[in-house]
Scaffold this motif. Structure first.
Motif, PDB file in Angstrom:
ATOM      1  N   MET A  38       1.092  -1.231  -0.028  1.00 16.42           N
ATOM      2  CA  MET A  38      -0.057  -0.131   0.035  1.00 16.42           C
ATOM      3  C   MET A  38       0.944   1.277  -0.012  1.00 16.42           C
ATOM      4  SD  MET A  38      -1.252  -0.277   4.018  1.00 16.42           S
ATOM      5  CE  MET A  38      -1.715  -2.003   3.582  1.00 16.42           C
ATOM      6  N   THR A  39       0.434   2.443  -0.054  1.00 15.19           N
ATOM      7  CA  THR A  39       0.893   3.750  -0.088  1.00 15.19           C
ATOM      8  C   THR A  39       0.824   3.959   1.252  1.00 15.19           C
ATOM      9  OG1 THR A  39      -1.155   4.988  -0.305  1.00 15.19           O
ATOM     10  CG2 THR A  39       0.200   4.317  -2.218  1.00 15.19           C
ATOM     11  N   SER A  41      -0.365   6.849   2.773  1.00 16.79           N
ATOM     12  CA  SER A  41      -1.533   7.654   2.810  1.00 16.79           C
ATOM     13  C   SER A  41      -2.528   6.479   3.331  1.00 16.79           C
ATOM     14  CB  SER A  41      -2.040   8.371   1.744  1.00 16.79           C
ATOM     15  OG  SER A  41      -1.151   9.275   1.287  1.00 16.79           O
ATOM     16  N   ASP A  42      -2.548   5.217   2.593  1.00 11.69           N
ATOM     17  CA  ASP A  42      -3.566   4.133   2.811  1.00 11.69           C
ATOM     18  C   ASP A  42      -3.534   3.512   4.145  1.00 11.69           C
ATOM     19  OD1 ASP A  42      -4.534   4.520   0.363  1.00 11.69           O
ATOM     20  OD2 ASP A  42      -3.380   2.721  -0.520  1.00 11.69           O
ATOM     21  N   SER A  46      -5.763   4.299   7.516  1.00 10.86           N
ATOM     22  CA  SER A  46      -6.632   3.425   8.213  1.00 10.86           C
ATOM     23  C   SER A  46      -6.390   3.398   9.810  1.00 10.86           C
ATOM     24  CB  SER A  46      -5.992   1.819   7.694  1.00 10.86           C
ATOM     25  OG  SER A  46      -6.473   1.001   8.362  1.00 10.86           O
ATOM     26  N   SER A  54      -7.306  -1.533  13.164  1.00  8.36           N
ATOM     27  CA  SER A  54      -5.921  -1.615  12.238  1.00  8.36           C
ATOM     28  C   SER A  54      -5.031  -2.120  12.869  1.00  8.36           C
ATOM     29  CB  SER A  54      -5.448  -0.064  11.887  1.00  8.36           C
ATOM     30  OG  SER A  54      -6.589   0.751  11.177  1.00  8.36           O
TER      31      SER A  54
END
Length: 126
Positions: A38-39, A41-42, A46, A54
């Motif tokens: 993922m990035t 930001s993702d 979360s 998370s």
């Protein structure tokens, strides 16, 4: 006499099993496949939306994160001010701020004061 021998054998087997359970080999994050890719930001989004959910999902798992370098020193990098990556070995001097980087590491938690996801045992995956 036979009972004592049997008890000693069972006790020895129990000690061997217990020792092997307690002193297991450490995980090798470098050779593991990333469970999530993922990035920054993702993953930051979360954790900021629901920390407990998370943590249940990502804690102690190997992930691969892509982002721009915002800070770095000899043993750590911060990506987009959202993901802090701690390396076991010293990082090469060729890494420049604001360059895109893919890092693989183990999630160890979320710092809600700095609002950063923390990774350890990181390696550069580019």
């Amino acid at each position: 006499m036979r009972k004592r021998i049997i008890i000693l054998i069972v006790l020895a087997i129990g000690l061997i099993i217990g020792y092997n359970y307690i002193y297991q080999d450490h995980r090798d994050i470098e050779s593991e496949n990333a469970k999530y890719k993922m990035t920054t930001s993702d993953i930051a989004l979360s954790f900021s939306e629901n920390i407990s959910e998370s943590e249940a999902k990502y804690l102690n798992t190997t992930i691969e994160v892509v982002g721009k370098i915002s800070e770095s020193d000899s043993h750590s990098i911060t990506l987009d001010d959202k993901v802090f990556c701690q390396f076991t070995n010293a990082i090469q001097n060729t890494i420049k701020p604001n360059s895109q980087l893919k890092v693989k590491g183990r999630v160890i938690g979320y710092d809600d004061l700095l609002e950063q996801v923390k990774l350890d045992q990181c390696i550069i995956a580019n």
